[in-house]
Design a protein around this motif. Structure first.
Motif, PDB file in Angstrom:
ATOM      1  N   ASP A  38       0.830  -1.202   0.000  1.00 45.92           N
ATOM      2  CA  ASP A  38       0.000   0.000   0.000  1.00 45.92           C
ATOM      3  C   ASP A  38       0.869   1.259   0.000  1.00 45.92           C
ATOM      4  O   ASP A  38       2.056   1.220   0.338  1.00 45.92           O
ATOM      5  CB  ASP A  38      -0.910   0.032   1.237  1.00 45.92           C
ATOM      6  N   TYR A  39       0.263   2.372  -0.367  1.00 46.29           N
ATOM      7  CA  TYR A  39       0.923   3.663  -0.251  1.00 46.29           C
ATOM      8  C   TYR A  39       0.715   4.174   1.173  1.00 46.29           C
ATOM      9  O   TYR A  39      -0.407   4.162   1.684  1.00 46.29           O
ATOM     10  CB  TYR A  39       0.346   4.661  -1.260  1.00 46.29           C
ATOM     11  N   ILE A  40       1.803   4.613   1.803  1.00 43.32           N
ATOM     12  CA  ILE A  40       1.751   5.031   3.207  1.00 43.32           C
ATOM     13  C   ILE A  40       2.114   6.509   3.320  1.00 43.32           C
ATOM     14  O   ILE A  40       3.171   6.948   2.856  1.00 43.32           O
ATOM     15  CB  ILE A  40       2.716   4.211   4.081  1.00 43.32           C
ATOM     16  N   GLY A  41       1.213   7.293   3.924  1.00 46.65           N
ATOM     17  CA  GLY A  41       1.500   8.689   4.224  1.00 46.65           C
ATOM     18  C   GLY A  41       2.046   8.813   5.634  1.00 46.65           C
ATOM     19  O   GLY A  41       1.638   8.073   6.533  1.00 46.65           O
ATOM     20  N   PHE A  42       2.985   9.733   5.832  1.00 46.70           N
ATOM     21  CA  PHE A  42       3.586   9.874   7.163  1.00 46.70           C
ATOM     22  C   PHE A  42       3.707  11.337   7.548  1.00 46.70           C
ATOM     23  O   PHE A  42       3.724  12.232   6.701  1.00 46.70           O
ATOM     24  CB  PHE A  42       4.971   9.206   7.211  1.00 46.70           C
ATOM     25  N   LYS A  43       3.829  11.565   8.842  1.00 46.36           N
ATOM     26  CA  LYS A  43       4.079  12.896   9.399  1.00 46.36           C
ATOM     27  C   LYS A  43       4.976  12.735  10.613  1.00 46.36           C
ATOM     28  O   LYS A  43       4.803  11.816  11.412  1.00 46.36           O
ATOM     29  CB  LYS A  43       2.780  13.603   9.776  1.00 46.36           C
ATOM     30  N   VAL A  44       5.956  13.635  10.746  1.00 52.90           N
ATOM     31  CA  VAL A  44       6.905  13.591  11.861  1.00 52.90           C
ATOM     32  C   VAL A  44       6.616  14.758  12.805  1.00 52.90           C
ATOM     33  O   VAL A  44       6.513  15.904  12.375  1.00 52.90           O
ATOM     34  CB  VAL A  44       8.361  13.676  11.357  1.00 52.90           C
ATOM     35  N   LYS A  45       6.498  14.468  14.092  1.00 47.95           N
ATOM     36  CA  LYS A  45       6.269  15.490  15.112  1.00 47.95           C
ATOM     37  C   LYS A  45       7.330  15.365  16.204  1.00 47.95           C
ATOM     38  O   LYS A  45       8.003  14.339  16.316  1.00 47.95           O
ATOM     39  CB  LYS A  45       4.879  15.329  15.737  1.00 47.95           C
ATOM     40  N   THR A  46       7.463  16.411  17.002  1.00 53.38           N
ATOM     41  CA  THR A  46       8.420  16.392  18.102  1.00 53.38           C
ATOM     42  C   THR A  46       7.898  17.196  19.270  1.00 53.38           C
ATOM     43  O   THR A  46       7.009  18.043  19.116  1.00 53.38           O
ATOM     44  CB  THR A  46       9.788  16.961  17.658  1.00 53.38           C
ATOM     45  N   THR A  47       8.454  16.947  20.437  1.00 56.66           N
ATOM     46  CA  THR A  47       8.072  17.711  21.626  1.00 56.66           C
ATOM     47  C   THR A  47       8.763  19.075  21.674  1.00 56.66           C
ATOM     48  O   THR A  47       8.408  19.922  22.481  1.00 56.66           O
ATOM     49  CB  THR A  47       8.436  16.929  22.898  1.00 56.66           C
ATOM     50  N   SER A 152       6.392   4.024  25.189  1.00 56.19           N
ATOM     51  CA  SER A 152       4.933   4.018  25.180  1.00 56.19           C
ATOM     52  C   SER A 152       4.355   4.627  26.448  1.00 56.19           C
ATOM     53  O   SER A 152       3.195   5.012  26.492  1.00 56.19           O
ATOM     54  CB  SER A 152       4.415   2.579  25.025  1.00 56.19           C
ATOM     55  N   ASP A 153       5.206   4.752  27.496  1.00 58.35           N
ATOM     56  CA  ASP A 153       4.721   5.333  28.750  1.00 58.35           C
ATOM     57  C   ASP A 153       4.475   6.836  28.603  1.00 58.35           C
ATOM     58  O   ASP A 153       3.739   7.418  29.382  1.00 58.35           O
ATOM     59  CB  ASP A 153       5.736   5.085  29.876  1.00 58.35           C
ATOM     60  N   GLY A 154       5.127   7.460  27.629  1.00 59.12           N
ATOM     61  CA  GLY A 154       4.974   8.914  27.484  1.00 59.12           C
ATOM     62  C   GLY A 154       3.829   9.268  26.573  1.00 59.12           C
ATOM     63  O   GLY A 154       3.971  10.098  25.674  1.00 59.12           O
ATOM     64  N   SER A 155       2.690   8.691  26.756  1.00 58.72           N
ATOM     65  CA  SER A 155       1.542   8.924  25.873  1.00 58.72           C
ATOM     66  C   SER A 155       0.988  10.330  26.010  1.00 58.72           C
ATOM     67  O   SER A 155       0.281  10.814  25.142  1.00 58.72           O
ATOM     68  CB  SER A 155       0.440   7.896  26.158  1.00 58.72           C
ATOM     69  N   ASN A 156       1.307  11.022  27.111  1.00 57.73           N
ATOM     70  CA  ASN A 156       0.769  12.357  27.334  1.00 57.73           C
ATOM     71  C   ASN A 156       1.713  13.462  26.861  1.00 57.73           C
ATOM     72  O   ASN A 156       1.471  14.629  27.121  1.00 57.73           O
ATOM     73  CB  ASN A 156       0.475  12.561  28.830  1.00 57.73           C
ATOM     74  N   LEU A 157       2.795  13.075  26.196  1.00 58.95           N
ATOM     75  CA  LEU A 157       3.737  14.076  25.715  1.00 58.95           C
ATOM     76  C   LEU A 157       3.085  14.930  24.632  1.00 58.95           C
ATOM     77  O   LEU A 157       2.252  14.469  23.862  1.00 58.95           O
ATOM     78  CB  LEU A 157       4.994  13.402  25.143  1.00 58.95           C
ATOM     79  N   ASN A 158       3.485  16.192  24.588  1.00 60.27           N
ATOM     80  CA  ASN A 158       2.905  17.130  23.630  1.00 60.27           C
ATOM     81  C   ASN A 158       3.748  17.158  22.360  1.00 60.27           C
ATOM     82  O   ASN A 158       4.702  17.916  22.246  1.00 60.27           O
ATOM     83  CB  ASN A 158       2.840  18.529  24.257  1.00 60.27           C
ATOM     84  N   TYR A 159       3.387  16.329  21.398  1.00 59.91           N
ATOM     85  CA  TYR A 159       4.088  16.317  20.116  1.00 59.91           C
ATOM     86  C   TYR A 159       3.486  17.376  19.207  1.00 59.91           C
ATOM     87  O   TYR A 159       2.272  17.510  19.101  1.00 59.91           O
ATOM     88  CB  TYR A 159       3.969  14.945  19.438  1.00 59.91           C
ATOM     89  N   GLN A 160       4.345  18.131  18.541  1.00 60.91           N
ATOM     90  CA  GLN A 160       3.889  19.220  17.686  1.00 60.91           C
ATOM     91  C   GLN A 160       4.501  19.111  16.301  1.00 60.91           C
ATOM     92  O   GLN A 160       5.563  18.511  16.114  1.00 60.91           O
ATOM     93  CB  GLN A 160       4.267  20.573  18.303  1.00 60.91           C
TER      94      GLN A 160
END
Length: 250
Positions: A38-47, A152-160
């Motif tokens: 399949d064709y996969i779209g991606f996006k990269v975020k960071t804190t 996976s423990d940092g699920s509440n991190l603010n990725y932007q």
């Protein structure tokens, strides 16, 4: 990782390792591998979106292919305590239609409201002191861990989201273009100066030859007069000699 979906993109490495130096931009790369049909779209975020530039920060990986992403850390004035970094990155991916373009990738595609099955992979940042590489023992202990699960423990991190750094705006590219233009201007000015000096030199040589011929004529006329010549003739010879000496100095 989101939902019960299969892994959409394989990411290497799962740690972004920067050979840290103050007052210097540092880059590292990661590879996104699409092992599906399949064709996969991606996006990269960071804190820490102001601290990093990502090229590209979103896009599409065709089936059975890979895409490289360059992450650049901006200049840092000082090193953090114990060289520890708390920054995190998040790579989100979804299946897209074959005719989807990179410009069509938006943040809304990776939300729960979109209804898309979103795969998420979390990466951490590691600072490596430049003088000495990490010891083999430390490398082994890090490789033995699984950043996918440990983060996976940092699920509440603010990725932007971040702005994509484009080639025409690259400071290095702009500096190279400016340098090239300066060199071209310098070469043009130098050529003009050399041409002007050459013309002046040729003119001086012509004047010198002309004065020599005139001086020879005067001397021949004097020799015909058996040594008898007036004060005006002596002055003319002296003047010609002075002019000739001045031109030779030039």
């Amino acid at each position: 990782m989101g939902s019960d979906s299969k892994e959409l993109l394989g990411i290497e490495p799962l740690e972004l390792r920067f050979p840290f130096e103050t007052k210097k931009q540092i880059s590292c790369s990661m590879q996104l591998a699409n092992r599906t049909d399949d064709y996969i779209g991606f996006k990269v975020k960071t804190t820490s979106p102001k601290k990093y530039c990502v090229r590209p920060n979103s896009g599409i990986v065709p089936p059975r292919s890979t895409s490289d992403v360059i992450v650049t850390m901006q200049e840092q004035k000082e090193a953090p305590p114990d060289m520890q970094c708390k920054d995190k990155f998040l790579v989100q991916s979804v299946m897209v239609a074959e005719d989807t373009s990179a410009k069509d990738i938006t943040g809304d595609m990776f939300t729960k409201k979109s209804g898309n099955v979103v795969d998420e992979v979390k990466l951490r940042v590691v600072y490596v002191p430049p003088p000495k590489p990490p010891s083999p023992v430390r490398e082994g202990s890090e490789e033995g861990s699984s950043p996918r699960h440990s983060l996976s423990d940092g699920s509440n991190l603010n990725y932007q989201e971040m702005q994509t750094t484009r080639e025409p705006d690259d400071p290095l590219s702009l500096a190279a273009v400016k340098s090239q233009k300066d060199q071209e201007g310098f070469t043009s000015e130098t050529s003009a100066l050399i041409s002007k000096l050459t013309e002046e030199r040729n003119s001086a040589i012509q004047q010198n030859n002309k004065l020599r011929q005139e001086l020879d004529l005067v001397r021949r006329e004097l020799s015909k007069q058996n040594g008898g010549f007036s004060f005006a003739v002596v002055a003319a010879i002296a003047l010609l000699g002075i002019l000739l000496g001045f031109i030779m100095k030039r």
